[in-house]
Write an enzyme that holds these catalytic residues in place. Sequence first.
Site, mmCIF file in Angstrom:
data_model
loop_
_atom_site.group_PDB
_atom_site.id
_atom_site.type_symbol
_atom_site.label_atom_id
_atom_site.label_comp_id
_atom_site.label_asym_id
_atom_site.label_seq_id
_atom_site.Cartn_x
_atom_site.Cartn_y
_atom_site.Cartn_z
ATOM 1 N N HIS A 1 -7.683 -8.771 6.190
ATOM 2 C CA HIS A 1 -7.662 -7.630 5.265
ATOM 3 C C HIS A 1 -6.236 -7.389 4.740
ATOM 4 O O HIS A 1 -6.030 -7.229 3.536
ATOM 5 C CB HIS A 1 -8.203 -6.395 6.007
ATOM 6 N N HIS B 1 -4.339 -7.908 0.962
ATOM 7 C CA HIS B 1 -3.546 -6.894 0.251
ATOM 8 C C HIS B 1 -2.299 -7.524 -0.369
ATOM 9 O O HIS B 1 -1.943 -7.231 -1.509
ATOM 10 C CB HIS B 1 -3.093 -5.784 1.200
ATOM 11 N N GLN C 1 0.823 -1.215 0.000
ATOM 12 C CA GLN C 1 0.000 0.000 0.000
ATOM 13 C C GLN C 1 0.856 1.263 0.000
ATOM 14 O O GLN C 1 0.348 2.362 -0.213
ATOM 15 C CB GLN C 1 -0.908 0.033 1.238
#
Length: 181
Positions: free
Chosen positions: A136, A140, A51
């Site tokens: 979660h 990713h 991210q």
Amino acid sequence: MAILKIRKWGDPILKTRAAEITEVTEEIRRLAADLLDTMRSESGVGLAANQTGVGIRLFVAEVLKENGPAETYALVNPRLVFQSKQKETKEEGCLSFPGIYGKVERALDVEIEGKDLDGHSIRLRGHGLLARAFQHEMDHLDGIVFIERMGMAQRLLLKKTLAELASETRSRMKKASLKSG
Ligand code: ZN
């Protein structure tokens, strides 16, 4: 320590599987510290390395407790080894999707294995919010984002907002590459 720039939806790195880490080096430890700073500055409960534009299998998570210290985790090459049959559906958000929330079903309890920042093998158990954060963030690392875990109706509701965010991200990336090129 530093606050890193968070990649937003529309950036292809969010749809790319992150690479295994072969050795836990000082550089990895520094990145984990920066990920924690960045996550805290945005009041997130988890953040995956990809991210922030670094495509490696590392994530951090932190869950605040009402009484006592926060539980903080940094995991290298995590694997999901147990997932309870019992599920829980709750509203979820993501730092790569600012202002976008939707209901996602996740296992209530999970166990994951991986390496800590000293390179030692560890096994962690998560329940509720922590289990949700683990699932979660591991998604990713596989290039899966939370909107893909939502039901069809929920995704339809968000369709326009998501398209706008993606096009905004792409035009920002284009401008940045024109500047640097
Ligand atoms: Zn996320």
